[in-house]
Design a protein around this motif. Sequence first.
Motif, short mmCIF file in Angstrom:
data_model
loop_
_atom_site.label_atom_id
_atom_site.label_comp_id
_atom_site.label_asym_id
_atom_site.label_seq_id
_atom_site.Cartn_x
_atom_site.Cartn_y
_atom_site.Cartn_z
N SER A 161 29.69 0.36 -36.61
CA SER A 161 30.04 1.88 -36.62
C SER A 161 30.95 2.14 -35.44
O SER A 161 30.60 1.45 -34.22
CB SER A 161 28.71 2.87 -36.73
N ASN A 162 31.62 3.24 -35.38
CA ASN A 162 32.43 3.57 -34.10
C ASN A 162 31.81 4.95 -33.54
O ASN A 162 31.12 5.62 -34.22
CB ASN A 162 34.00 3.87 -34.16
N ASN A 163 31.86 5.24 -32.25
CA ASN A 163 31.55 6.36 -31.80
C ASN A 163 32.43 7.63 -32.23
O ASN A 163 33.61 7.44 -32.44
CB ASN A 163 31.78 6.49 -30.14
N SER A 164 31.64 8.62 -32.29
CA SER A 164 32.54 10.02 -32.83
C SER A 164 33.29 10.33 -31.59
O SER A 164 32.88 9.98 -30.61
CB SER A 164 31.69 11.07 -33.49
N ASP A 165 34.11 11.12 -31.90
CA ASP A 165 35.06 11.79 -30.71
C ASP A 165 33.89 12.67 -29.56
O ASP A 165 34.51 12.64 -28.48
CB ASP A 165 35.97 13.02 -31.16
N ASN A 166 32.94 13.12 -30.00
CA ASN A 166 32.24 13.83 -28.99
C ASN A 166 31.05 12.76 -28.31
O ASN A 166 30.42 13.29 -27.33
CB ASN A 166 31.51 14.91 -29.63
N SER A 167 31.18 11.55 -28.40
CA SER A 167 30.31 10.70 -27.80
C SER A 167 30.46 10.74 -26.44
O SER A 167 29.59 10.14 -25.64
CB SER A 167 30.48 9.19 -28.50
N ASN A 168 31.59 10.83 -25.86
CA ASN A 168 31.92 10.85 -24.54
C ASN A 168 30.93 11.89 -23.95
O ASN A 168 30.91 11.74 -22.54
CB ASN A 168 33.29 10.96 -24.21
N GLU A 169 30.74 13.11 -24.63
CA GLU A 169 29.80 14.02 -23.77
C GLU A 169 28.34 13.58 -23.71
O GLU A 169 27.33 14.30 -22.99
CB GLU A 169 29.80 15.06 -24.74
N ALA A 170 27.97 12.42 -24.38
CA ALA A 170 26.67 12.07 -24.32
C ALA A 170 26.25 11.40 -22.86
O ALA A 170 26.81 10.84 -22.35
CB ALA A 170 26.33 10.84 -25.42
N ALA A 171 24.74 11.87 -22.53
CA ALA A 171 24.34 11.21 -21.22
C ALA A 171 24.10 9.89 -21.33
O ALA A 171 23.93 9.25 -20.39
CB ALA A 171 23.06 12.20 -20.68
N PHE A 172 23.59 9.37 -22.69
CA PHE A 172 23.07 8.21 -22.75
C PHE A 172 23.76 7.84 -24.09
O PHE A 172 24.01 8.47 -24.98
CB PHE A 172 21.53 8.24 -23.24
N LYS A 173 24.36 6.47 -23.82
CA LYS A 173 25.01 5.63 -24.93
C LYS A 173 24.19 4.15 -25.14
O LYS A 173 24.20 3.58 -24.26
CB LYS A 173 26.39 5.58 -24.63
N LEU A 174 23.84 4.06 -26.52
CA LEU A 174 23.16 2.88 -26.86
C LEU A 174 24.13 2.19 -27.91
O LEU A 174 24.19 2.68 -28.90
CB LEU A 174 21.97 3.03 -27.38
N ASN A 175 24.99 1.41 -27.48
CA ASN A 175 25.95 0.55 -28.24
C ASN A 175 25.50 -0.62 -28.78
O ASN A 175 25.61 -1.64 -27.91
CB ASN A 175 27.23 0.60 -27.54
N MET A 176 24.69 -0.84 -29.93
CA MET A 176 24.29 -1.97 -30.47
C MET A 176 25.55 -3.06 -31.05
O MET A 176 25.43 -3.17 -32.12
CB MET A 176 23.12 -1.73 -31.43
#
Length: 357
Positions: A161-176
């Motif tokens: 799955s790919n990050n959505s456009d608003n994922s850059n706003e997230a404080a935490f990112k867990l990319n499995m």
Amino acid sequence: MSDRLDDIGTLTTVFSSSVKDDGWHGQSGKNAFECWYFDALSDDGREALVIKFHDNYRFSSRNFHQTGNRNEFPDKIQRFPAVSFTYSVDGKVVCRMVNEFHHDDFLAESRIVRCSIGSSSFQVKSAEYGTGYVVQTELVSAGRRRIAAIIEWLSVETDLSNNSDNSNEAAFKLNMVAPRSDVSGHIEITGRRGKSNKIIHFRGTGYHDHFSVDSLAADAVSCRCWGRAHFADLTVVFQHLAGGAKKSSNLILIRDDVIKGWKTRTDIQDFSFNKFGLRMPGRLSLKTDSNIRLDINPLTEIHSGLFESKILSEITLTLADGKVRKSTGVTEFTNYERMRKPVFRWISDLTTGKIKS
């Protein structure tokens, strides 16, 4: 596909499985950090391997003392990259090293999945038999022992799955990035006189993710407990975050190349202390509103430290149909608050190799 997990106040987490997003984000702020995580368990379950690449090592005393006031950021923020390596057999550590490096020794790009810290590196490579990650480490202990390893994580499940456009706003990112991989390679341990003491051949099943946190979130979260386990037909990942009175728990299932996540209710029992006085949760249960339950029962520590602990755990998953699955998985507990105490920073420095340019 991207999905938001639970909030800690106004801070959100986004999870994904994207090779494209596995490049360096280069987040600003003194306490922002990214960690590329690789782990594996051997086919017989006896051996455990964990390798981490940090763009800004959260437990570096140099990081803590970069400015006298934690809320004042100097004009030029320095990063303190590090690589850690843990290999254990039957729950006993065979070799464990953490090396910190100068910020100029860190090389990474946002559009290419490739990172090097000193003489250690990882990158995506393709061959006739598949695509995966080649991880190389060259680390030195305080006693001048050396670990040289070349390990391949050949992706079985990846890029789901790919990050959505608003994922850059997230404080935490867990990319499995690669929830399941076939892992093979060798580890060479060399003594202080340069003589090879042991060569270990490893084969097993592994996991790779990329965890990134912005500077504000790094200050807001005091501890993190997370883990994963592989079953015959699926992979499960869980995460529990705490910051002050705020808590957030999530359960993620990867099955048939589909990722689905839930917010959960969490029950923690039987807190205990390791030999360094780190207070860790014991039995942990996560429950969703759709009657999915995950029970984590710690078996043995494969690394016991001042700020974090890696644990082999029995993980039991009960789906809504009532079918119960059991497996052994790797779990971790990290306490970020302890770094504020000078005595712990001093002890940590004694066991961390500082590699100069």
